[in-house]
Design an enzyme around this catalytic site. Structure first.
Site, PDB file in Angstrom:
ATOM      1  N   CYS A  42       0.845  -1.194   0.000  1.00 16.83           N
ATOM      2  CA  CYS A  42       0.000   0.000   0.000  1.00 16.83           C
ATOM      3  C   CYS A  42       0.884   1.249   0.000  1.00 16.83           C
ATOM      4  CB  CYS A  42      -0.909  -0.002   1.232  1.00 16.83           C
ATOM      5  SG  CYS A  42      -2.089   1.372   1.250  1.00 16.83           S
ATOM      6  N   ASP A  44       0.475   3.744   1.776  1.00 16.42           N
ATOM      7  CA  ASP A  44       0.451   4.329   3.118  1.00 16.42           C
ATOM      8  C   ASP A  44       1.863   4.629   3.639  1.00 16.42           C
ATOM      9  OD1 ASP A  44      -1.823   4.042   5.708  1.00 16.42           O
ATOM     10  OD2 ASP A  44       0.292   4.419   6.122  1.00 16.42           O
ATOM     11  N   ARG A  46       2.977   4.812   6.494  1.00 19.99           N
ATOM     12  CA  ARG A  46       3.405   4.078   7.693  1.00 19.99           C
ATOM     13  C   ARG A  46       3.908   2.675   7.386  1.00 19.99           C
ATOM     14  NH1 ARG A  46      -2.285   4.536  10.415  1.00 19.99           N
ATOM     15  NH2 ARG A  46      -2.728   3.974   8.252  1.00 19.99           N
ATOM     16  N   HIS A  98      -2.096  -3.852   5.139  1.00 20.16           N
ATOM     17  CA  HIS A  98      -1.844  -3.432   6.532  1.00 20.16           C
ATOM     18  C   HIS A  98      -3.166  -3.097   7.204  1.00 20.16           C
ATOM     19  CE1 HIS A  98      -2.455   0.978   5.928  1.00 20.16           C
ATOM     20  NE2 HIS A  98      -2.261   0.621   4.684  1.00 20.16           N
ATOM     21  N   CYS A 101      -6.034   0.250   7.147  1.00 21.56           N
ATOM     22  CA  CYS A 101      -5.749   0.820   5.824  1.00 21.56           C
ATOM     23  C   CYS A 101      -6.865   1.806   5.442  1.00 21.56           C
ATOM     24  CB  CYS A 101      -5.669  -0.301   4.789  1.00 21.56           C
ATOM     25  SG  CYS A 101      -5.362   0.274   3.109  1.00 21.56           S
TER      26      CYS A 101
HETATM   27 CO    CO Z   1      -3.367   1.334   3.088  1.00 17.65          CO
END
Ligand code: CO
Length: 218
Positions: A42, A44, A46, A98, A101
């Site tokens: 992803c 993302d 993090r 994750h 999400c």
């Molecule tokens: Co995500």
């Protein structure tokens, strides 16, 4: 100092530190890459792929998009997969989702008219939800439902990889790559394994291409 200035400064210090430890490092790195793993994750912030597995530059080929999806019409992702397998000859592919999400959370909500394109991208995740609607709806909290769809979405993407001609051609000729489905827990920093598929696993007939080897026998 603004964030972009800070990052440029940090880059200089990082390159100096690496060169200090190993003067030939970047010359060596410039010669070629030979990663053994493709990571599909992803976007993302993090879930930085190399950092969470402590990988070094050169060790992972990486593709990231919202909600770590492998979509049969996405030439970006498919090109990465094709290059990783046919040229880099990676041994493993990881699809890593994750928990918590934002993409998955959004897919479980109404479409947002400010994010028309993102909605279209997330339509595939909504379809994964509909496939498993009973199981997901039976969970009590929104967080549980999101995290269950996170896991089911990873498993769907691992299967979607096995439905591509790229993977099937590879599996007709050789044993690699093995495809792994993982999920990263943002609150603990740990990865959990969900599924793995290899050349030994059957692809459902409706997704199966005629095998290259069978053609060669004709
Ligand atoms: Co995500």
């Amino acid at each position: 100092m603004q964030i972009f200035e800070q990052f440029l400064e940090q880059n200089k210090r990082w390159a100096e530190r690496i060169k200090g430890d190993n003067p030939g490092y970047f010359q060596q790195m410039a010669k070629q890459q030979k990663p053994e793993m493709l990571w599909i994750g992803c976007s993302d912030s993090r879930v930085p792929a190399e950092i969470v597995v402590n990988a070094q530059p050169g060790e992972m080929f990486i593709h990231r998009n919202i909600a770590n999806q492998v979509i049969a019409t996405d030439f970006n992702c498919l090109s990465v997969i094709q290059y990783a397998i046919n040229t880099l000859e990676v041994k493993h592919i990881v699809v890593c989702g994750h928990y918590n999400c934002g993409g998955i959370k959004a897919a479980l909500n109404q479409q947002n008219s400010d994010l028309v394109l993102t909605n279209k991208w997330l339509m595939h995740v909504k379809n994964v939800y509909r496939l498993h609607q009973k199981e997901i709806d039976s969970l009590e909290t929104g967080e549980q439902r999101t995290n269950k769809l996170v896991e089911l979405n990873v498993i769907e993407q691992v299967h979607a990889l096995s439905h591509t001609s790229i993977i099937q051609e590879a599996w007709d000729k050789q044993t690699a790559p093995t495809i792994h489905g993982w999920v990263y827990d943002v609150s603990s920093g740990l990865l959990n394994t969900l599924i793995s598929l290899s050349h030994l696993d059957e692809v459902h007939p409706i997704y199966r291409y005629e095998s290259v080897s069978a053609e060669a026998q004709l």
